[in-house]
Motif scaffolding. Structure first.
Motif, PDB file in Angstrom:
ATOM      1  N   ASP A  74       0.862  -1.189   0.000  1.00 34.07           N
ATOM      2  CA  ASP A  74       0.000   0.000   0.000  1.00 34.07           C
ATOM      3  C   ASP A  74       0.899   1.240   0.000  1.00 34.07           C
ATOM      4  O   ASP A  74       2.060   1.182   0.406  1.00 34.07           O
ATOM      5  N   CYS A 108       2.402   5.279   8.917  1.00 34.45           N
ATOM      6  CA  CYS A 108       2.117   3.839   8.957  1.00 34.45           C
ATOM      7  C   CYS A 108       3.225   3.043   8.264  1.00 34.45           C
ATOM      8  O   CYS A 108       3.219   1.828   8.260  1.00 34.45           O
ATOM      9  N   HIS A 110       3.964   3.060   4.961  1.00 34.96           N
ATOM     10  CA  HIS A 110       3.650   2.564   3.619  1.00 34.96           C
ATOM     11  C   HIS A 110       4.723   2.976   2.611  1.00 34.96           C
ATOM     12  O   HIS A 110       4.831   2.373   1.540  1.00 34.96           O
ATOM     13  N   HIS A 113       6.821   0.018   2.613  1.00 29.13           N
ATOM     14  CA  HIS A 113       6.181  -1.071   1.851  1.00 29.13           C
ATOM     15  C   HIS A 113       6.409  -0.886   0.346  1.00 29.13           C
ATOM     16  O   HIS A 113       6.729  -1.829  -0.378  1.00 29.13           O
ATOM     17  N   GLU A 143      -5.332   2.557   1.384  1.00 19.63           N
ATOM     18  CA  GLU A 143      -5.517   1.503   2.399  1.00 19.63           C
ATOM     19  C   GLU A 143      -6.089   2.078   3.691  1.00 19.63           C
ATOM     20  O   GLU A 143      -6.937   1.455   4.336  1.00 19.63           O
ATOM     21  N   GLU A 144      -5.623   3.261   4.076  1.00 19.79           N
ATOM     22  CA  GLU A 144      -6.043   3.821   5.368  1.00 19.79           C
ATOM     23  C   GLU A 144      -7.546   4.070   5.421  1.00 19.79           C
ATOM     24  O   GLU A 144      -8.121   4.147   6.497  1.00 19.79           O
ATOM     25  N   HIS A 171       3.799  -5.870   6.306  1.00 21.83           N
ATOM     26  CA  HIS A 171       3.623  -4.554   6.937  1.00 21.83           C
ATOM     27  C   HIS A 171       4.751  -4.303   7.914  1.00 21.83           C
ATOM     28  O   HIS A 171       5.138  -5.199   8.658  1.00 21.83           O
ATOM     29  N   GLU A 341      -6.697  -4.128   8.128  1.00 20.86           N
ATOM     30  CA  GLU A 341      -6.066  -4.048   6.812  1.00 20.86           C
ATOM     31  C   GLU A 341      -7.080  -4.435   5.750  1.00 20.86           C
ATOM     32  O   GLU A 341      -7.945  -5.268   6.027  1.00 20.86           O
TER      33      GLU A 341
HETATM   34 ZN    ZN Z   1      -0.630   0.435   7.294  1.00 16.31          ZN
END
Ligand code: ZN
Ligand code: ZN
Length: 414
Positions: A74, A108, A110, A113, A143-144, A171, A341
């Protein structure tokens, strides 16, 4: 294949991570992020599709007959003011859902990621003589908000390169950098956020007999909702029902004509989840009917994340693989996570196994010292904290390695 080329790729990945970290973008506004990730996929030889589900990017690498392996990352950030003090801390701003100007931060992780997956896509493309099949690299927006995966699926994600045979994702978490946390079965909770509008009939505060008071109706709803977990869910199951917002009226001498509630539900089991949602629906409608509401209440979903469930056999295979790759002392069983998620939407839509694991990204000494002193919760900033600051090494390389090795495990040998 050998991971030797990873060393040479790290400077470029460090650059990508810092660039994404400095320039975070809110859900479905990841235009700059998507463009950079798409450019890198194109350079690595992927067939690139942009604008999937809004700002999603998909890279396809067809490499003979074999399984289709979907790797997902994400890419969105959060409306939060970064306070890490890092040299590359974000000063970015964005426009939130209500049109407000807000600070933006990759709180987060991301950005990590996206960097991991970009690196893995690059390495797998360079090593295409050592595997066969199709790689489906998915950079997911939003995603959030819990709707990015669904948006990509609705936009025909599987029409682009076929239905995957397995779906994999990871994650970053506040664990020791490079450690892997994984568990079979349920790993993360489902979340449902609901908005409820109760309709009454407004009027003068002195003449309640001419009205249907939504304040009283809302109070009954709030109290009765408490009986779902206490009276309808078995003692061996668990769920949370929280009324996080309740708004009625504007002045003491006015009886309002509606009440608005926002409710948050957490659950770890699809049956429990369905039961809780059905109970909320029944109670809200029942209380409105009991009060003589002039019209039925409206219940709408604001956000929804399914339970994240790992396929048992696939998880077992990956756990053994990660122990070999990262060392057995760095692969531990993940705790049950109350966060949520939308990753599992992909596996569910395809009807195939999916596995989601966690990779630690903080300084190992800091984390282990905090755990030993019983101060982990106080001393270690978690995801969504303005202080969340992953260390680049060995986090970057470790996450690329887990993704590459996991993909190779399910692709065919040449
Ligand atoms: Zn996340
Ligand atoms: Zn998050």
């Amino acid at each position: 294949m050998t991971l030797a080329p990873l060393e040479g790729l790290l400077p470029s990945l460090r650059e990508l991570y810092i660039d994404l970290h400095r320039n975070p973008e809110l859900s479905f506004a990841e235009h700059r992020t998507a463009a950079e990730l798409a450019r890198r996929l194109g350079d690595a030889g992927y067939e690139v599709h942009t604008g999937i589900g809004g700002t999603g990017v998909v890279g396809v690498l067809r490499n003979g007959t074999g399984p289709v392996v979907l790797l997902r990352a994400d890419i969105d950030a959060l409306p939060l003011q970064e306070k890490t003090g890092l040299e590359y801390a974000s000063r970015a701003r964005g426009t939130d859902v209500d049109g407000k100007d807000v600070p933006v931060m990759h709180a987060c992780g991301h950005d990590m990621h996206a960097t991991w997956l970009s690196g893995a896509a690059d390495l797998l493309a360079r090593a295409r003589e050592s595997w066969q099949g199709t790689l489906l690299v998915v950079f997911q927006p939003g995603e959030e908000r819990g709707s990015g995966a669904e948006a990509m699926l609705r936009d025909g994600l599987f029409d682009i390169a076929g239905t995957p045979s397995v779906v994999l994702g990871q994650h970053i978490v506040p664990g020791p950098a490079g450690w892997v946390l994984i568990r079979p079965g349920v790993i993360m909770a489902a979340t449902d956020s609901l908005r409820i509008v109760l309709h009454g009939r407004g009027g003068h505060g002195s003449r309640p007999e001419t009205t249907v008071d939504p304040a009283v109706m809302a109070a009954s709803v709030v109290m009765r909702l408490q009986t779902i977990v206490s009276r309808e869910i078995s003692a061996t199951e668990s769920a949370v029902v929280t009324v996080g917002q309740l708004h009625v009226g504007t002045a003491s001498n006015i009886i309002a004509d509606e009440a608005v509630l926002e409710v948050n539900v957490r659950s770890f089991d699809e049956q429990v989840r369905a039961k809780v949602l059905a109970a909320i629906d029944r109670i809200v409608r029942g209380e409105a009917a009991a009060a003589g509401a002039p019209k039925p209440p409206e219940i709408t979903s604001i956000a929804s994340f399914p339970v994240t469930t790992n396929d048992d056999a696939t998880t077992e295979t990956l756990t053994a693989l990660f122990r070999k790759v990262r060392g057995p002392e760095r692969v531990i069983e993940a705790p049950l996570v109350t966060g949520s998620e939308d990753f599992s939407e992909f596996g569910r839509a395809a009807g195939v196994p999916s596995v989601f694991w966690l990779v630690g990204g903080l300084d190992q000494d800091q984390v282990l010292t905090a755990i030993a002193g019983g101060r982990f919760d106080e001393d270690v900033p978690s995801n969504h904290s303005p202080l969340f600051a992953p260390v680049l090494e060995p986090t970057l390389g470790a996450g690329v390695e887990t993704l590459v090795m996991a993909a190779l495990e399910f692709l065919a040998a040449p």
